[in-house]
Design a protein around this motif. Sequence first.
Motif, short mmCIF file in Angstrom:
data_model
loop_
_atom_site.label_atom_id
_atom_site.label_comp_id
_atom_site.label_asym_id
_atom_site.label_seq_id
_atom_site.Cartn_x
_atom_site.Cartn_y
_atom_site.Cartn_z
N LEU A 119 0.84 -1.20 0.00
CA LEU A 119 0.00 0.00 0.00
C LEU A 119 0.87 1.25 0.00
O LEU A 119 1.94 1.27 0.58
CB LEU A 119 -0.92 0.01 1.23
CG LEU A 119 -1.86 -1.19 1.32
CD1 LEU A 119 -2.57 -1.20 2.67
CD2 LEU A 119 -2.89 -1.13 0.21
N ARG A 120 0.37 2.28 -0.66
CA ARG A 120 1.13 3.51 -0.77
C ARG A 120 0.51 4.61 0.08
O ARG A 120 -0.62 4.51 0.49
CB ARG A 120 1.18 3.97 -2.22
CG ARG A 120 2.18 3.17 -3.00
CD ARG A 120 1.91 3.25 -4.47
NE ARG A 120 2.70 2.25 -5.15
CZ ARG A 120 3.89 2.46 -5.68
NH1 ARG A 120 4.42 3.66 -5.66
NH2 ARG A 120 4.55 1.50 -6.25
N GLY A 121 1.29 5.66 0.27
CA GLY A 121 0.80 6.82 1.00
C GLY A 121 0.39 6.42 2.41
O GLY A 121 1.05 5.60 3.04
N PRO A 122 -0.69 6.98 2.90
CA PRO A 122 -1.07 6.73 4.30
C PRO A 122 -1.75 5.38 4.52
O PRO A 122 -2.03 5.03 5.66
CB PRO A 122 -2.05 7.87 4.59
CG PRO A 122 -2.64 8.21 3.28
CD PRO A 122 -1.58 7.93 2.25
N TYR A 123 -1.95 4.60 3.46
CA TYR A 123 -2.79 3.42 3.62
C TYR A 123 -2.12 2.30 4.42
O TYR A 123 -2.79 1.53 5.09
CB TYR A 123 -3.26 2.92 2.25
CG TYR A 123 -4.11 3.97 1.58
CD1 TYR A 123 -5.39 4.25 2.08
CD2 TYR A 123 -3.63 4.72 0.53
CE1 TYR A 123 -6.15 5.24 1.51
CE2 TYR A 123 -4.38 5.72 -0.05
CZ TYR A 123 -5.65 5.98 0.45
OH TYR A 123 -6.41 6.98 -0.10
N PHE A 124 -0.78 2.22 4.35
CA PHE A 124 -0.10 1.22 5.18
C PHE A 124 -0.30 1.58 6.65
O PHE A 124 -0.63 0.71 7.47
CB PHE A 124 1.39 1.16 4.85
CG PHE A 124 2.17 0.29 5.79
CD1 PHE A 124 2.09 -1.09 5.72
CD2 PHE A 124 2.97 0.85 6.78
CE1 PHE A 124 2.80 -1.91 6.60
CE2 PHE A 124 3.68 0.05 7.66
CZ PHE A 124 3.59 -1.32 7.57
N ALA A 125 -0.13 2.86 6.99
CA ALA A 125 -0.31 3.30 8.37
C ALA A 125 -1.71 2.97 8.87
O ALA A 125 -1.89 2.46 9.98
CB ALA A 125 -0.04 4.81 8.48
N ILE A 126 -2.71 3.23 8.01
CA ILE A 126 -4.09 2.96 8.40
C ILE A 126 -4.30 1.46 8.61
O ILE A 126 -4.91 1.02 9.58
CB ILE A 126 -5.06 3.51 7.34
CG1 ILE A 126 -4.99 5.04 7.34
CG2 ILE A 126 -6.49 3.05 7.60
CD1 ILE A 126 -5.65 5.70 6.14
N ALA A 127 -3.73 0.66 7.70
CA ALA A 127 -3.88 -0.79 7.81
C ALA A 127 -3.27 -1.31 9.11
O ALA A 127 -3.83 -2.19 9.77
CB ALA A 127 -3.23 -1.48 6.61
N THR A 128 -2.12 -0.72 9.50
CA THR A 128 -1.47 -1.21 10.72
C THR A 128 -2.28 -0.86 11.98
O THR A 128 -2.24 -1.60 12.96
CB THR A 128 -0.04 -0.66 10.87
OG1 THR A 128 -0.09 0.77 10.79
CG2 THR A 128 0.88 -1.22 9.80
N ILE A 129 -3.01 0.24 11.92
CA ILE A 129 -3.90 0.55 13.05
C ILE A 129 -4.90 -0.58 13.20
O ILE A 129 -5.16 -1.08 14.30
CB ILE A 129 -4.65 1.89 12.84
CG1 ILE A 129 -3.66 3.06 12.81
CG2 ILE A 129 -5.69 2.10 13.93
CD1 ILE A 129 -4.30 4.40 12.48
N GLY A 130 -5.45 -1.01 12.08
CA GLY A 130 -6.42 -2.11 12.09
C GLY A 130 -5.80 -3.39 12.62
O GLY A 130 -6.40 -4.08 13.45
#
Lengths: 335, 245
Positions: A119-130
Amino acid sequence: MTERLRRMDWAHDRGAQIVVVLLVAVVLAAIPTNERQYANLIRITFLVLWYAIMAGAWNIIGGYAGQVSFGHAAFLGTGAYVTGTLWQTFHIDPLLTLPIAGLAAALYSVIVGAPTLRLRGPYFAIATIGVGEATRLFVSNIDDITGQVITHGVTGISLPNYDPAKVHYATVAVFVVVMITTILIREGRFGLGLFAINMDRDAAETSGVPTARLQVLAFAISAFFTACAGSLYAARQQFLDPTTMFGFDKSIQVVLMPVVGGLGTVWGPVFGALLFGGVQDQISSLTRNPYLPQLIYGLLLVLVVLFEPLGVAGLLGRASSAGRAFVRPRRETTV
Amino acid sequence: MADSALLAGRAVVKRFGGLVAVNAVDFEVRRAEIFGLIGPNGAGKTTLFRCISGMYAPTSGSIRLRGKEIGGLAAHVVCARGVVTTHQIVRPFLEMNVRRNVLVGVLYGRSGLRGARADAEVQRILEFTELAPHEHIAAKSLTLARRKRLEVARALATRPDVLLLDEVAAGLNPTESARMVELIRRIRDAGVTIVMVEHVMKAIMSVSDRIMVMDLGAKIAEGAPAEIAKDQRVIKAYLGQEAVA
């Protein structure tokens, strides 16, 4: 002559930094562990080193590769619970379980990271929150789901007593290993690839950097050491519960320390850990206000983001050329 | 014929939803030639480049290097096979200095060099591309012309057999453009096959051995620069129907 010196400074610097790490370790290991008046110093040392291990580990994926994980509590908790379970159920010495705990978390990180690191941009960060929150909820409820007693849910696990002196030496040792690992990675081919990914993933890929493999490997190494911190916590505190070990606040702290200390630098996470561990300890003993440290961290974070993106390491770099040579904060001179 | 070509495409198609960006294009690039690719905006040149370099997987068709399929492979694998691309909008590693940028190509490319020998290789490439005086400058502080050179240098550092250059002369003044053309010739003379997309006609017409013209995703002409300049379909594509009539 200058050209020769410049060529040499890689190896030279690497060696110098490792020597500094070893000197720090010798001093810390020399603190008497069996005398009562040093108990408080041992406690603060554990807190700071524990933070430094986590921050340094996080920095490999977050600072070097630029993939910001907000889910590292999942690995911290995994390490703590693997150690706790092996110790309590199978009576294995908790310090011997460190590699197992680390490998378990590394395996988990590969399963989680292989799809999400694309995932690019902020989406990796969001996924890791999940991932972090899902892991916490899973561990909290696994007993209810399976109908068996595995983690004792939110009530947590109470562990036997363990020798704090052994934990102290083990913590110093893990700190040394993490520091040397982060130094070697940063100054070598692997680190150069991670920084290339950090700056432009497509350009890295077209220059021959196997971006997916490098990121997953960096994530796994990061998870391994974070889990070791979890194991050390289990051995020292002798009590584990999902809200603490898998808590979102832990994931946030692990991000804030390298950011405040100096993102992507070797020593930044250590400075961040000193600030967090030291300041937290002093403030809470002075005021007993649990929210004051958080207020101060928030203020620090705002100041760093506004004025010195490379944090404490950047400030030291500005202050003196000696500091700059040591901390090597500027990316263009280091990577 | 396919075996004699170093790089060959057969019926390459790239579709984005309903849009056919590259439509059944055939091409053959011979060893150590400079192969030009031109066409109006939106012709599909960059998309075709991205299919070759592995940034896109072609929807269908085949792309072969020395007879071996490379279409659909990851970009770093294509690079390891010997095909490397520069980017139309230059993408150096901005926070790294010039030397480190090139070092990425040396350490992760096909040279296999490490340590002091990798450093020596970086030095050789910096001198070849005339970037040596700027080696310690951060890429973000370079002028556009030098960034474009750095883009070429980093690609060259991976030791490619085929170098894809996507508009390396665009945005340069005539002097800089002429120097870039001179660099491209020297790279070819060193044995590297070059495929280049270019809008600067003077640059591409003077340097190319053969030129392929694309319009609306399809190949409309191919041949020596002089033939291409006279081709009715090419004139129509660039200047419109009235110009031909």
